[in-house]
Design an enzyme around this catalytic site. Structure first.
Site, short mmCIF file in Angstrom:
data_model
loop_
_atom_site.label_atom_id
_atom_site.label_comp_id
_atom_site.label_asym_id
_atom_site.label_seq_id
_atom_site.Cartn_x
_atom_site.Cartn_y
_atom_site.Cartn_z
N GLU A 1 44.81 38.75 77.68
CA GLU A 1 43.80 39.63 77.10
C GLU A 1 43.96 39.79 75.59
O GLU A 1 44.32 40.87 75.10
CB GLU A 1 43.81 40.99 77.81
CG GLU A 1 43.45 40.89 79.27
CD GLU A 1 43.23 42.23 79.96
OE1 GLU A 1 42.62 42.24 81.05
OE2 GLU A 1 43.65 43.26 79.41
N GLU B 1 42.39 38.30 86.66
CA GLU B 1 42.62 39.70 87.01
C GLU B 1 41.32 40.30 87.50
O GLU B 1 40.25 40.09 86.92
CB GLU B 1 43.10 40.54 85.82
CG GLU B 1 44.55 40.36 85.44
CD GLU B 1 44.97 41.31 84.32
OE1 GLU B 1 44.37 42.40 84.18
OE2 GLU B 1 45.89 40.95 83.57
#
Length: 437
Positions: A166, A350
């Protein structure tokens, strides 16, 4: 659950995930101080002043945790390495830290679990943070050195590797919004970090190639960018949000170019000669990971650029207050494949929800969330998206960064006083779905 393994293409991988600082217990094994340890001591920065010193004590309990991955029917386990555990000052090797991951990877292979590694999941050695962290180019060079160490020790046994988890959170959330360590909040710091984190990805990918590590990819977060109203200024604001959140790293990785509309706002804050780095960032990737949780209903705040705000929408919410919007996952997968990645295999790296729960509770909300998002994956596959895997976040309840230990994303409940692990109903539902077919 309404879907099972049999509904997905042959070879589709199901995994679950954690990250190092969130579960390991950073007070063990000679790990060095991180900027999260420092951030947690800042009054009000982390709920209850929590930190990752003990967390879930995965450092000692990893065999039990890997048994839970295996017994849940998962094909793979997405874990991360802690830079500060392996190199406490960001430069010098801690053999004990590297040996921990050596044992962990062998433990996965012994159980028939594919190791999916992420090199960096947010815990920067404090010694490097003191020298500018991700606002400084030297951190990128040190990350390349760290990558080489991990690649040489573990690379021959890994199923896949992503350099940075991320990158938007590492850079913008932490250096412009200031919500995560190191808690900076200027446009200049945010812009510098956005470029240096992208460059770190590219340099690390090149090192992994040089070390002949297979299956190199990326794990980038996305949100469905929705204008909160039909006003032109809010439609334009949603486009700006999309540029910073979704298109910045995607464009750099797959087109070798940042989006023009974002560059216009970043202006003179970009590092000198940043253009020279774009070829390094634009590395060939074997797969591309999408972390997806929610949508964002964007408004123009009328303030200084980028003037972005958001409003709460009408859909059901998770315990984070995030709207549950599975259609956004289908839409994003289709858009990414069509406009950027083409035939590159995609992987949901995710997806999950925070939910207030206790052992033995019904856990119906989490089961429904996972089921809806697996259905969203199937819809994308039906349209031709080359989606090859799905990852449930997370295996364990854990340290949820600035929100401490209050929010629980785990398929497995953790009692932080006793460290007892108790599988939730969602864990058992996933296990049944994965053993059917």
């Amino acid at each position: 659950m309404s879907v099972t393994r049999a509904d997905f293409p042959a070879g589709f991988l199901f995994s679950t995930a954690t990250s190092a600082y969130q579960i390991e217990g950073h007070g063990f094994g000679g790990a060095g101080r991180t900027h999260w340890d420092t951030f947690a001591r800042r009054p009000g920065a982390v709920l209850n002043g929590d930190d990752g010193a003990v967390a879930c004590d995965h450092y000692h309990r990893w065999p039990e945790d890997l048994d839970l991955v295996r017994d849940g029917g998962f094909d793979a386990y997405r874990f991360s390495t802690s830079w500060a555990r392996i190199m406490p000052d960001g430069r010098s090797l801690n053999p004990e830290g590297l040996a921990f991951y050596d044992r962990l990877v062998d433990g996965m292979l012994d159980r028939g679990i594919k190791p999916m590694a992420t090199l960096y999941h947010w815990e920067l050695p404090q010694a490097l943070s003191d020298k500018g962290g991700w606002t400084a180019r030297d951190t990128v060079l040190r990350f390349a050195d760290f990558t080489e160490v991990v690649a040489r020790k573990l690379g021959d046994r890994l199923h896949s590797v992503a350099p940075v988890n991320e990158p938007w959170c590492v850079a913008w959330l932490s250096h412009y919004h200031g919500h995560h360590a190191p808690g900076l909040s200027t446009l200049r710091d945010g812009v510098r970090a956005m470029h240096h984190v992208a460059l770190a990805h590219g340099m690390a990918a090149a090192v992994l190639r040089d070390e002949r590590v297979p299956n190199v990819g990326a794990a980038t977060n996305f949100e469905a960018a929705l204008p909160a109203t039909d006003r032109e200024i809010d439609i334009a604001a949603a486009e700006r949000f999309d540029g910073i959140y979704n298109r910045w790293f995607l464009g750099a990785m797959f087109r070798g170019a940042y989006p023009d509309d974002v560059l216009e706002g970043f202006g003179d804050h970009m590092p000198d000669r940043w253009q020279d780095d774009m070829a390094t960032i634009h590395q060939p990737l074997d797969w591309f990971g999408i972390n997806y949780y929610t949508c964002n209903r964007v408004i123009d705040t009328g303030g200084e650029w980028p003037a972005l705000g958001s409003v709460v929408g009408p859909l059901p919410k998770t315990d984070m207050g995030w709207e549950i919007y599975p259609q956004g996952l289908t839409d994003l997968l289709g858009w990414i494949a069509r406009d950027y990645t083409q035939e590159t295999p995609l992987f949901v790296t995710e997806n999950g929800m925070a939910h207030a729960d206790v052992p033995g509770a019904e856990d119906a909300a989490r089961i429904d969330f996972l089921d809806q998002h697996l259905q969203a994956c199937l819809k994308a596959i039906e349209t031709g998206v080359p989606l090859t895997g799905y990852t449930a976040w997370s295996l364990l309840d854990n340290f949820e960064w600035a929100l401490g230990y209050e929010k629980r994303f785990g398929l497995i409940h953790v009692d932080y006083d006793t460290q007892a692990r108790t599988p939730k109903a969602s864990y058992h539902a996933m296990a049944r779905a994965l053993t059917d077919g």
